[in-house]
Scaffold this motif. Structure first.
Motif, mmCIF file in Angstrom:
data_model
loop_
_atom_site.group_PDB
_atom_site.id
_atom_site.type_symbol
_atom_site.label_atom_id
_atom_site.label_comp_id
_atom_site.label_asym_id
_atom_site.label_seq_id
_atom_site.Cartn_x
_atom_site.Cartn_y
_atom_site.Cartn_z
ATOM 1 N N LEU A 66 0.826 -1.197 0.000
ATOM 2 C CA LEU A 66 0.000 0.000 0.000
ATOM 3 C C LEU A 66 0.869 1.258 0.000
ATOM 4 C CD1 LEU A 66 -2.818 1.263 0.125
ATOM 5 C CD2 LEU A 66 -2.711 1.056 2.625
ATOM 6 N N GLU A 67 1.881 1.289 0.853
ATOM 7 C CA GLU A 67 2.709 2.482 0.992
ATOM 8 C C GLU A 67 3.635 2.691 -0.204
ATOM 9 O OE1 GLU A 67 4.768 2.041 4.676
ATOM 10 O OE2 GLU A 67 2.993 2.519 5.901
ATOM 11 N N ASP A 68 4.181 1.578 -0.741
ATOM 12 C CA ASP A 68 5.206 1.706 -1.778
ATOM 13 C C ASP A 68 4.647 1.631 -3.197
ATOM 14 O OD1 ASP A 68 7.154 1.779 0.251
ATOM 15 O OD2 ASP A 68 7.211 -0.411 0.343
ATOM 16 N N GLU A 69 3.557 0.884 -3.379
ATOM 17 C CA GLU A 69 3.036 0.660 -4.730
ATOM 18 C C GLU A 69 1.582 1.088 -4.890
ATOM 19 O OE1 GLU A 69 4.863 -0.457 -7.237
ATOM 20 O OE2 GLU A 69 6.681 -0.849 -6.058
ATOM 21 N N ASN A 70 0.964 1.568 -3.796
ATOM 22 C CA ASN A 70 -0.452 1.938 -3.798
ATOM 23 C C ASN A 70 -1.329 0.775 -4.257
ATOM 24 O OD1 ASN A 70 -2.573 3.727 -3.299
ATOM 25 N ND2 ASN A 70 -2.652 4.383 -5.447
ATOM 26 N N ILE A 71 -0.966 -0.434 -3.800
ATOM 27 C CA ILE A 71 -1.727 -1.650 -4.110
ATOM 28 C C ILE A 71 -2.397 -2.116 -2.824
ATOM 29 C CG2 ILE A 71 -1.546 -4.073 -4.784
ATOM 30 C CD1 ILE A 71 0.799 -3.286 -6.567
ATOM 31 N N LYS A 72 -3.720 -2.253 -2.872
ATOM 32 C CA LYS A 72 -4.479 -2.670 -1.698
ATOM 33 C C LYS A 72 -4.839 -4.149 -1.818
ATOM 34 C CE LYS A 72 -6.567 1.899 -1.013
ATOM 35 N NZ LYS A 72 -7.847 2.643 -0.847
ATOM 36 N N VAL A 73 -4.246 -4.966 -0.978
ATOM 37 C CA VAL A 73 -4.570 -6.394 -0.974
ATOM 38 C C VAL A 73 -4.843 -6.850 0.445
ATOM 39 C CG1 VAL A 73 -3.153 -6.877 -3.021
ATOM 40 C CG2 VAL A 73 -2.166 -7.167 -0.745
ATOM 41 N N ASN A 74 -5.564 -7.944 0.519
ATOM 42 C CA ASN A 74 -5.808 -8.618 1.788
ATOM 43 C C ASN A 74 -5.448 -10.087 1.588
ATOM 44 O OD1 ASN A 74 -6.995 -9.069 4.501
ATOM 45 N ND2 ASN A 74 -8.521 -10.217 3.330
ATOM 46 N N PHE A 75 -4.392 -10.549 2.247
ATOM 47 C CA PHE A 75 -3.976 -11.941 2.094
ATOM 48 C C PHE A 75 -4.844 -12.857 2.949
ATOM 49 C CE2 PHE A 75 0.087 -9.807 1.001
ATOM 50 C CZ PHE A 75 0.283 -10.370 -0.247
ATOM 51 N N GLU A 76 -5.277 -13.931 2.333
ATOM 52 C CA GLU A 76 -5.992 -14.981 3.055
ATOM 53 C C GLU A 76 -5.147 -16.250 2.966
ATOM 54 O OE1 GLU A 76 -9.768 -17.832 2.223
ATOM 55 O OE2 GLU A 76 -10.143 -15.678 1.967
ATOM 56 N N LEU A 77 -4.588 -16.681 4.096
ATOM 57 C CA LEU A 77 -3.748 -17.873 4.122
ATOM 58 C C LEU A 77 -4.620 -19.120 4.143
ATOM 59 C CD1 LEU A 77 -0.964 -16.806 6.662
ATOM 60 C CD2 LEU A 77 -0.844 -16.869 4.170
ATOM 61 N N VAL A 78 -4.363 -20.010 3.215
ATOM 62 C CA VAL A 78 -5.124 -21.254 3.103
ATOM 63 C C VAL A 78 -4.402 -22.322 3.921
ATOM 64 C CG1 VAL A 78 -5.995 -23.028 1.543
ATOM 65 C CG2 VAL A 78 -5.941 -20.617 0.812
ATOM 66 N N ASP A 79 -5.092 -22.891 4.884
ATOM 67 C CA ASP A 79 -4.483 -23.883 5.774
ATOM 68 C C ASP A 79 -4.592 -25.285 5.184
ATOM 69 O OD1 ASP A 79 -3.950 -21.836 7.529
ATOM 70 O OD2 ASP A 79 -5.743 -22.192 8.758
ATOM 71 N N LEU A 80 -3.559 -26.079 5.400
ATOM 72 C CA LEU A 80 -3.557 -27.484 5.011
ATOM 73 C C LEU A 80 -3.459 -28.350 6.258
ATOM 74 C CD1 LEU A 80 -1.097 -27.515 1.951
ATOM 75 C CD2 LEU A 80 -3.595 -27.504 1.904
ATOM 76 N N PRO A 81 -4.013 -29.557 6.221
ATOM 77 C CA PRO A 81 -3.855 -30.463 7.359
ATOM 78 C C PRO A 81 -2.395 -30.836 7.571
ATOM 79 C CG PRO A 81 -5.556 -31.231 5.827
ATOM 80 C CD PRO A 81 -4.824 -30.134 5.142
ATOM 81 N N GLN A 82 -2.085 -31.292 8.761
ATOM 82 C CA GLN A 82 -0.733 -31.760 9.054
ATOM 83 C C GLN A 82 -0.392 -32.961 8.174
ATOM 84 O OE1 GLN A 82 1.592 -30.512 11.292
ATOM 85 N NE2 GLN A 82 0.202 -28.781 11.591
ATOM 86 N N GLY A 83 0.879 -33.108 7.872
ATOM 87 C CA GLY A 83 1.314 -34.245 7.053
ATOM 88 C C GLY A 83 2.162 -33.797 5.886
ATOM 89 N N ASN A 84 2.354 -34.691 4.933
ATOM 90 C CA ASN A 84 3.166 -34.401 3.764
ATOM 91 C C ASN A 84 2.570 -33.239 2.983
ATOM 92 O OD1 ASN A 84 3.729 -34.823 0.698
ATOM 93 N ND2 ASN A 84 5.325 -36.005 1.727
ATOM 94 N N TYR A 85 3.352 -32.159 2.838
ATOM 95 C CA TYR A 85 2.825 -30.935 2.224
ATOM 96 C C TYR A 85 2.336 -31.174 0.805
ATOM 97 C CZ TYR A 85 2.632 -26.241 0.208
ATOM 98 O OH TYR A 85 2.221 -25.106 -0.436
ATOM 99 N N SER A 86 3.153 -31.850 0.000
ATOM 100 C CA SER A 86 2.804 -32.074 -1.404
ATOM 101 C C SER A 86 1.507 -32.868 -1.534
ATOM 102 C CB SER A 86 3.953 -32.794 -2.120
ATOM 103 O OG SER A 86 3.624 -33.033 -3.468
ATOM 104 N N GLU A 87 1.361 -33.893 -0.711
ATOM 105 C CA GLU A 87 0.152 -34.724 -0.763
ATOM 106 C C GLU A 87 -1.087 -33.926 -0.348
ATOM 107 O OE1 GLU A 87 0.812 -38.151 1.635
ATOM 108 O OE2 GLU A 87 2.378 -38.990 0.319
ATOM 109 N N LYS A 88 -0.962 -33.178 0.754
ATOM 110 C CA LYS A 88 -2.109 -32.406 1.239
ATOM 111 C C LYS A 88 -2.490 -31.293 0.261
ATOM 112 C CE LYS A 88 -2.176 -34.858 4.970
ATOM 113 N NZ LYS A 88 -3.188 -35.946 5.110
#
Length: 491
Positions: A66-88
């Motif tokens: 926002l301050e440097d590029e005047n871009i307004k975003v809101n990040f939404e982190l998508v959660d994965l279950p515990q375990g092998n990252y690639s598989e999940k």
């Protein structure tokens, strides 16, 4: 009365429909324009919505954009279950839930083959920052496979040992001057027999689950400098079914039989491998060059004091010397943009911003007051920075921060810098190629056969004389066809 009631019900129904439409429009607008900010859904291996460090990090990026590029975003982190990252991750994507920005650590090719990942080359060409920091090997990988981007230094697995133990050993000097396979064996032997840590280490080296990490040290010494080795008649054979591989497996079996290789290496995960090293059970651990080695160094100093800072060991020297050939067919991991995202251009602007001086400040240094302090116009890095902070996005090879780092707290420890220098010094390009989709199932089966056989040989369940049987099984499982394909591609 009946007509009035019907009119009233009709009016209620109309208002209900209008309200529903209004709510739907508001929801859609809210998804797209959350308080004036566009929501960008992100899935990353080490970040989730319940992690306060992750939340703080992405909040800092939102503020910076926002301050440097005047871009307004809101990040939404998508959660994965515990375990092998690639598989999940693949389970999530196959369900139809595809975030805007996706970090892959395997499993991406199936998505790319379905046209679900965006070609990044046009974006990079028009970028403000990224086009200036990608390396030649990144460019080759993008030409071959334009869906993943991972701007990091060359990062083979490099072996390290604590300096206080290293300095007590008689074979250390010889190893550093002439790191032959025989001299490595003598070094391993003395490490376990002398036990410079009192009653430790119990074994010379530990790895996580298979021999891939130790291969970085020894492959090239045994003549394995490419995925496909050229024979005297000019034809190519797969390195893992070569005579060079057989000789190397004999050496690994010797290490295992004599207790120099961790006897529980098969069941080790990355965390238990690291625990064995910091507890002193293992004398040597291979770690990813650069930041991972830096984190190892910081943790070891915290646990055992300054005298235990790490020493980077060289790759074994023989027919060749190096930490293995660098694959340029594609990025093995990296960040992709969903081809179905409504915000593809915006997602790339975020990726480009993370290559800017301001984005790098966030990504490389963490949070002021925690990971660094600004003192007299310089950044003083804290112990917390060294022990836990890592860059989620890019790490340009030639990086000079806008605010200089104080000389007393360098960006990387000496051992980490040495590991990166070694990676560049011993760089060699591989001749591997992307396996066509129709061969992938066979290739996976062949790799599983290879892992099973090498495990049995190293642990002594099968004699080395069974190597020819393994080669025969490997060819029957699809190796003969893929070898023909390799000879067609490489000639």
């Amino acid at each position: 009365m009946r007509k009035s009631l019907l009119a009233l019900l009709s009016l209620i129904l109309v208002f209900g429909i209008l309200a529903a439409c209004s709510n739907k429009d508001e929801k859609n607008q809210g998804d797209k324009d959350n308080g004036g900010a566009t929501t960008i859904r992100v899935v990353m291996k080490d970040d989730n919505s319940s992690n306060p460090v992750s939340e703080k990090y992405y909040d800092a990026i939102e503020k910076g954009l926002l301050e440097d590029e005047n871009i307004k975003v809101n990040f939404e982190l998508v959660d994965l279950p515990q375990g092998n990252y690639s598989e999940k991750l693949n389970l999530l994507l196959n369900s139809g839930d595809i975030p805007d920005m996706i970090y892959f650590q395997g499993g991406d090719q199936a998505m790319a083959d379905q046209g679900l990942l965006e070609d990044l080359r046009p974006y990079i060409k028009e970028s403000k920052y990224l086009k200036d920091i990608i390396q030649p090997f990144n460019e080759k990988r993008l030409e071959n496979y334009p869906y993943l981007l991972w701007v990091k230094p060359l990062a083979p697995k490099v072996p390290v040992i604590r300096a206080d133990w290293f300095n007590q050993m008689e074979t250390s000097k010889t190893l550093m001057e002439n790191p032959t396979v025989d001299n490595y064996y003598a070094f391993f032997k003395e490490l376990v027999e002398k036990q410079p840590g009192g009653d430790k280490p119990k074994y010379a080296i530990t790895v996580a689950g298979d021999i891939a990490e130790i291969d970085y040290m020894f492959d090239m010494a045994f003549g394995i400098n490419k995925t496909w080795l050229q024979k005297e008649d000019g034809s190519y054979e797969y390195a893992r079914v070569s005579s060079q591989q057989k000789e190397k497996l004999e050496f690994y079996n010797k290490l295992y039989k004599e207790g120099l290789l961790d006897p529980q290496y098969l069941t080790k995960q990355w965390d238990t491998k690291e625990k064995a090293f910091f507890d002193g059970d293992a004398g040597i651990i291979p770690g990813t060059a650069g930041k991972v080695i830096d984190i190892y160094d910081g943790k070891m100093v915290q646990v055992s004091g300054e005298e235990a800072s790490l020493v980077t060991l060289p790759p074994a020297k023989g027919e060749y010397q190096g930490f293995g050939a660098t694959d340029v067919t594609k990025e093995s991991r990296g960040i992709a943009i969903s081809a179905n995202s409504e915000n593809k251009e915006l997602v790339f602007k975020i990726l480009d911003y993370m290559a800017s001086p301001e984005g790098q400040m966030i990504d490389r240094f963490g949070f002021e007051g925690e990971h660094y302090n600004a003192v007299d116009g310089k950044l003083q890095l804290t112990d917390k920075y060294y022990s836990e902070w890592f860059s989620r996005f890019w790490e340009p090879a030639d990086y000079t921060p806008v605010t200089p780092v104080d000389e007393t707290t360098p960006l990387l420890s000496e051992s980490a810098e040495k590991s990166l220098q070694s990676a560049v010094e011993f760089y060699e390009e591989d001749n591997s190629f992307i396996i066509p989709e129709e061969y992938v199932a066979n290739w996976d089966a062949m790799q599983n056969l290879y892992l099973e056989f090498t495990t049995d040989i190293i642990t002594g369940k099968r004699p080395i004389s069974d190597f020819d049987k393994f080669v025969k099984e490997w060819n029957e499982a699809g190796g003969e066809q893929i070898t023909k394909l390799a000879n067609k591609n490489l000639r």
